[in-house]
Scaffold this motif. Structure first.
Motif, PDB file in Angstrom:
ATOM      1  N   LYS A 153       0.861  -1.181   0.000  1.00 13.07           N
ATOM      2  CA  LYS A 153       0.000   0.000   0.000  1.00 13.07           C
ATOM      3  C   LYS A 153       0.903   1.237   0.000  1.00 13.07           C
ATOM      4  O   LYS A 153       1.765   1.385   0.870  1.00 13.07           O
ATOM      5  CB  LYS A 153      -0.897   0.011   1.231  1.00 13.07           C
ATOM      6  CG  LYS A 153      -1.914  -1.132   1.260  1.00 13.07           C
ATOM      7  CD  LYS A 153      -2.753  -1.087   2.533  1.00 13.07           C
ATOM      8  CE  LYS A 153      -3.756  -2.230   2.568  1.00 13.07           C
ATOM      9  NZ  LYS A 153      -4.573  -2.218   3.824  1.00 13.07           N
ATOM     10  N   ILE A 154       0.676   2.105  -0.980  1.00 13.04           N
ATOM     11  CA  ILE A 154       1.549   3.261  -1.153  1.00 13.04           C
ATOM     12  C   ILE A 154       0.732   4.544  -1.041  1.00 13.04           C
ATOM     13  O   ILE A 154      -0.279   4.715  -1.727  1.00 13.04           O
ATOM     14  CB  ILE A 154       2.278   3.224  -2.508  1.00 13.04           C
ATOM     15  CG1 ILE A 154       3.027   1.900  -2.668  1.00 13.04           C
ATOM     16  CG2 ILE A 154       3.238   4.402  -2.632  1.00 13.04           C
ATOM     17  CD1 ILE A 154       3.715   1.738  -4.014  1.00 13.04           C
ATOM     18  N   GLY A 155       1.194   5.449  -0.197  1.00  8.78           N
ATOM     19  CA  GLY A 155       0.521   6.725  -0.021  1.00  8.78           C
ATOM     20  C   GLY A 155       1.099   7.790  -0.941  1.00  8.78           C
ATOM     21  O   GLY A 155       2.316   7.862  -1.140  1.00  8.78           O
ATOM     22  N   VAL A 156       0.226   8.620  -1.505  1.00  3.34           N
ATOM     23  CA  VAL A 156       0.647   9.709  -2.391  1.00  3.34           C
ATOM     24  C   VAL A 156      -0.252  10.915  -2.140  1.00  3.34           C
ATOM     25  O   VAL A 156      -1.360  10.780  -1.610  1.00  3.34           O
ATOM     26  CB  VAL A 156       0.548   9.322  -3.888  1.00  3.34           C
ATOM     27  CG1 VAL A 156       1.494   8.176  -4.218  1.00  3.34           C
ATOM     28  CG2 VAL A 156      -0.889   8.970  -4.268  1.00  3.34           C
ATOM     29  N   GLN A 157       0.227  12.081  -2.533  1.00  2.85           N
ATOM     30  CA  GLN A 157      -0.642  13.259  -2.529  1.00  2.85           C
ATOM     31  C   GLN A 157      -1.367  13.319  -3.862  1.00  2.85           C
ATOM     32  O   GLN A 157      -0.763  13.130  -4.921  1.00  2.85           O
ATOM     33  CB  GLN A 157       0.166  14.544  -2.319  1.00  2.85           C
ATOM     34  CG  GLN A 157      -0.716  15.792  -2.279  1.00  2.85           C
ATOM     35  CD  GLN A 157       0.052  17.057  -1.952  1.00  2.85           C
ATOM     36  OE1 GLN A 157       1.205  16.994  -1.561  1.00  2.85           O
ATOM     37  NE2 GLN A 157      -0.585  18.201  -2.105  1.00  2.85           N
ATOM     38  N   THR A 158      -2.658  13.577  -3.800  1.00  2.00           N
ATOM     39  CA  THR A 158      -3.483  13.620  -5.002  1.00  2.00           C
ATOM     40  C   THR A 158      -2.983  14.651  -6.005  1.00  2.00           C
ATOM     41  O   THR A 158      -2.559  15.745  -5.625  1.00  2.00           O
ATOM     42  CB  THR A 158      -4.942  13.953  -4.625  1.00  2.00           C
ATOM     43  OG1 THR A 158      -5.414  12.960  -3.704  1.00  2.00           O
ATOM     44  CG2 THR A 158      -5.838  13.957  -5.851  1.00  2.00           C
ATOM     45  N   SER A 159      -3.020  14.283  -7.282  1.00  2.00           N
ATOM     46  CA  SER A 159      -2.684  15.172  -8.399  1.00  2.00           C
ATOM     47  C   SER A 159      -1.237  15.654  -8.383  1.00  2.00           C
ATOM     48  O   SER A 159      -0.942  16.779  -8.752  1.00  2.00           O
ATOM     49  CB  SER A 159      -3.626  16.392  -8.421  1.00  2.00           C
ATOM     50  OG  SER A 159      -4.973  15.979  -8.529  1.00  2.00           O
ATOM     51  N   THR A 160      -0.335  14.786  -7.945  1.00  2.00           N
ATOM     52  CA  THR A 160       1.091  15.105  -7.949  1.00  2.00           C
ATOM     53  C   THR A 160       1.832  14.137  -8.859  1.00  2.00           C
ATOM     54  O   THR A 160       1.297  13.102  -9.277  1.00  2.00           O
ATOM     55  CB  THR A 160       1.690  15.015  -6.541  1.00  2.00           C
ATOM     56  OG1 THR A 160       1.566  13.653  -6.077  1.00  2.00           O
ATOM     57  CG2 THR A 160       0.980  15.943  -5.575  1.00  2.00           C
ATOM     58  N   THR A 183       1.144  15.623   1.456  1.00  2.00           N
ATOM     59  CA  THR A 183       2.187  14.636   1.733  1.00  2.00           C
ATOM     60  C   THR A 183       2.364  14.401   3.234  1.00  2.00           C
ATOM     61  O   THR A 183       2.551  13.254   3.656  1.00  2.00           O
ATOM     62  CB  THR A 183       3.509  15.067   1.078  1.00  2.00           C
ATOM     63  OG1 THR A 183       3.319  15.106  -0.349  1.00  2.00           O
ATOM     64  CG2 THR A 183       4.626  14.083   1.387  1.00  2.00           C
ATOM     65  N   PRO A 184       2.337  15.443   4.089  1.00  3.26           N
ATOM     66  CA  PRO A 184       2.437  15.177   5.528  1.00  3.26           C
ATOM     67  C   PRO A 184       1.353  14.220   6.043  1.00  3.26           C
ATOM     68  O   PRO A 184       1.625  13.404   6.939  1.00  3.26           O
ATOM     69  CB  PRO A 184       2.293  16.572   6.148  1.00  3.26           C
ATOM     70  CG  PRO A 184       2.855  17.481   5.117  1.00  3.26           C
ATOM     71  CD  PRO A 184       2.400  16.895   3.805  1.00  3.26           C
ATOM     72  N   LEU A 185       0.146  14.312   5.474  1.00  3.38           N
ATOM     73  CA  LEU A 185      -0.909  13.376   5.887  1.00  3.38           C
ATOM     74  C   LEU A 185      -0.548  11.949   5.473  1.00  3.38           C
ATOM     75  O   LEU A 185      -0.769  10.992   6.236  1.00  3.38           O
ATOM     76  CB  LEU A 185      -2.249  13.772   5.264  1.00  3.38           C
ATOM     77  CG  LEU A 185      -2.957  14.982   5.865  1.00  3.38           C
ATOM     78  CD1 LEU A 185      -4.222  15.308   5.069  1.00  3.38           C
ATOM     79  CD2 LEU A 185      -3.300  14.729   7.334  1.00  3.38           C
ATOM     80  N   ALA A 186       0.026  11.801   4.277  1.00  4.77           N
ATOM     81  CA  ALA A 186       0.449  10.475   3.820  1.00  4.77           C
ATOM     82  C   ALA A 186       1.555   9.934   4.713  1.00  4.77           C
ATOM     83  O   ALA A 186       1.560   8.740   5.073  1.00  4.77           O
ATOM     84  CB  ALA A 186       0.920  10.560   2.375  1.00  4.77           C
ATOM     85  N   LEU A 187       2.491  10.788   5.114  1.00  8.98           N
ATOM     86  CA  LEU A 187       3.587  10.351   5.975  1.00  8.98           C
ATOM     87  C   LEU A 187       3.087  10.015   7.382  1.00  8.98           C
ATOM     88  O   LEU A 187       3.605   9.083   8.024  1.00  8.98           O
ATOM     89  CB  LEU A 187       4.657  11.439   6.032  1.00  8.98           C
ATOM     90  CG  LEU A 187       5.440  11.629   4.728  1.00  8.98           C
ATOM     91  CD1 LEU A 187       6.216  12.945   4.738  1.00  8.98           C
ATOM     92  CD2 LEU A 187       6.398  10.454   4.502  1.00  8.98           C
ATOM     93  N   SER A 188       2.074  10.713   7.839  1.00  7.49           N
ATOM     94  CA  SER A 188       1.470  10.383   9.133  1.00  7.49           C
ATOM     95  C   SER A 188       0.818   9.005   9.074  1.00  7.49           C
ATOM     96  O   SER A 188       0.865   8.237  10.053  1.00  7.49           O
ATOM     97  CB  SER A 188       0.431  11.439   9.520  1.00  7.49           C
ATOM     98  OG  SER A 188       1.047  12.688   9.749  1.00  7.49           O
TER      99      SER A 188
END
Length: 271
Positions: A153-160, A183-188
């Motif tokens: 599962k990989i987190g990304v910021q939308t539209s980047t 991105t900070p939300l994805a890293l959290s």
């Protein structure tokens, strides 16, 4: 009779002399005019700049709630060279380009990668920063490159561009792609164990790792990640502002101002 005539002639001559003397007397000189007050300098044009202040160290809010960061300092310095004033307005990334095209913002700065797709709807200045993608994973992860995360599962910021990289790996409709507003939300979420990795710009990942050692993350690069270049985004066809800002950016690079800003936010090893 002659004496009287002589006397009258003398009086007449004297009268004419007096009249001529009066006519020849120089007129008094006019008083010197007071020096004109200098005209007030024209007010600088104010440019409204949209930015999403959730992307440290490029743009973020300090403890006073002020929008600060590398991008902010670069724009302010370039604008000053161009004779412009800037007003920064917090603008969520998902609606930023729409705000620009509708004329609600004159300019966007938000670590925006210049891409051919984006060039179809907006214009850019010359690049002001070179970046690449980076992967954040747990320190205990055995992954060494992006391909090792095909089942993760990989987190990304939308539209980047980080999202674009992961979509190429997993497919656009993959349920393993977890999209976040920042991105900070994805890293959290990575810290909480909700995702196995986060892919984002190297400057943001590196800054987060340096400032959150307790998170116990490590960063992975990948040879497949191509260099990316950030530009200031403008409404399509706004060549006047584009020209002014290009000159401003060139000037701060030429006089060393850009390098001083860079060194303030990034370690020399990151150059």
């Amino acid at each position: 009779m002659h004496f009287k005539r002589h006397f009258l002639l003398s009086v007449a001559a004297l009268s004419v002399g007096v009249l001529l003397s009066a006519c020849n007397k120089p007129a008094s000189e006019p008083a010197a005019a007071a020096p004109a007050a200098p005209a007030p300098a024209p007010a600088a044009r104010v440019v409204t700049v949209g930015t999403d202040p959730t992307y440290a160290p490029f743009e973020f809010q300090n403890e006073k709630g002020e929008i600060v960061g590398f991008d902010i300092d670069v724009v302010r310095a370039a604008a000053q060279k161009a004779g412009l004033e800037v007003k920064f307005v917090s603008t969520p990334w998902e609606g930023a380009i729409n705000a620009l095209t509708q004329g609600d913002r004159d300019l966007l700065v938000s670590a925006i990668t210049i891409t051919d797709e984006r060039k179809q709807s907006i214009d850019f200045t010359e690049p002001y920063f070179e970046a690449s993608q980076l992967i954040a994973v747990s320190a205990s992860s055995t992954a060494t490159q992006l391909a090792d995360l095909k089942k993760s599962k990989i987190g990304v910021q939308t539209s980047t561009t980080g999202e674009e990289v992961v979509v190429k790996l997993l497919g656009k409709t993959s349920s393993n792609i977890k999209r976040f507003e920042s991105t900070p939300l994805a890293l959290s979420e990575l810290a909480a164990g909700g995702v196995d990795a986060v892919v984002a710009d190297n400057g943001v990942i590196s800054h987060y790792l340096a400032n959150n050692p307790s998170a116990k993350f490590k960063a992975l690069s990948d040879p497949s990640f191509a260099p990316e270049f950030y530009g200031l985004a403008l409404k399509k066809g706004n060549t006047e502002l584009q020209t002014l800002l290009n000159k401003g950016l060139a000037d701060i690079k030429a006089d060393g101002s850009y390098q001083k800003i860079y060194d303030q936010y990034f370690a020399p090893a990151a150059k």
